[in-house]
Design a protein around this motif. Structure first.
Motif, short mmCIF file in Angstrom:
data_model
loop_
_atom_site.label_atom_id
_atom_site.label_comp_id
_atom_site.label_asym_id
_atom_site.label_seq_id
_atom_site.Cartn_x
_atom_site.Cartn_y
_atom_site.Cartn_z
N LEU A 13 0.84 -1.20 0.00
CA LEU A 13 0.00 0.00 0.00
C LEU A 13 0.88 1.25 0.00
N LEU A 14 1.88 1.27 0.88
CA LEU A 14 2.78 2.41 0.97
C LEU A 14 4.22 1.91 1.11
N ALA A 15 5.10 2.45 0.29
CA ALA A 15 6.54 2.18 0.41
C ALA A 15 7.23 3.51 0.65
N ALA B 285 8.02 -0.99 3.83
CA ALA B 285 6.72 -1.24 3.19
C ALA B 285 5.66 -1.35 4.29
N LEU B 286 4.52 -0.69 4.06
CA LEU B 286 3.46 -0.67 5.07
C LEU B 286 2.12 -1.04 4.46
N PHE C 59 2.61 5.14 -3.23
CA PHE C 59 1.30 4.77 -2.71
C PHE C 59 0.60 3.96 -3.79
N ARG C 60 0.31 2.69 -3.49
CA ARG C 60 -0.29 1.77 -4.46
C ARG C 60 0.52 1.73 -5.76
N GLY C 61 1.85 1.79 -5.62
CA GLY C 61 2.74 1.70 -6.77
C GLY C 61 2.99 3.01 -7.50
N ARG C 62 2.32 4.09 -7.09
CA ARG C 62 2.47 5.40 -7.73
C ARG C 62 3.38 6.29 -6.89
N THR C 63 4.33 6.95 -7.52
CA THR C 63 5.21 7.87 -6.81
C THR C 63 4.42 9.13 -6.43
N ILE C 64 4.55 9.55 -5.19
CA ILE C 64 3.85 10.71 -4.66
C ILE C 64 4.82 11.90 -4.61
#
Length: 82
Positions: free
Chosen positions: A7-9, A40-41, A61-66
């Motif tokens: 979910l979050l890295a 990873a969380l 977040f869900r594989g997308r860079t924030i």
């Protein structure tokens, strides 16, 4: 099979501090990260996140860079991810 995307890295390229709270108010992470460390969380959304030394910290977040820049002031990012 490919490994599941968390979910979050959170990855720090230099020392950083990160706090992550899930939608139920449970603290998932609250500590310093060392240079090169990735965490990873998993948890319920929305995630409330505070990042110290935001310039050296990357979130996925869900594989997308924030992009932390819009939520950063004085090198501290505060954001919520749904």
């Amino acid at each position: 099979a490919a490994p599941a995307v968390p979910l979050l890295a959170v990855r720090a390229s230099a020392p950083s501090w990160v706090e992550v709270q899930d939608g139920g108010g449970q603290l998932l992470l609250s500590r310093h990260l060392t240079a090169g460390e990735t965490v990873a969380l998993e948890g319920g959304t929305p995630l409330r996140i505070v990042v110290g030394n935001a310039q050296v910290t990357q979130l996925q977040f869900r594989g997308r860079t924030i992009d932390l820049a819009p939520n950063t002031r004085d090198n501290v990012a505060r954001l919520q991810l749904d």
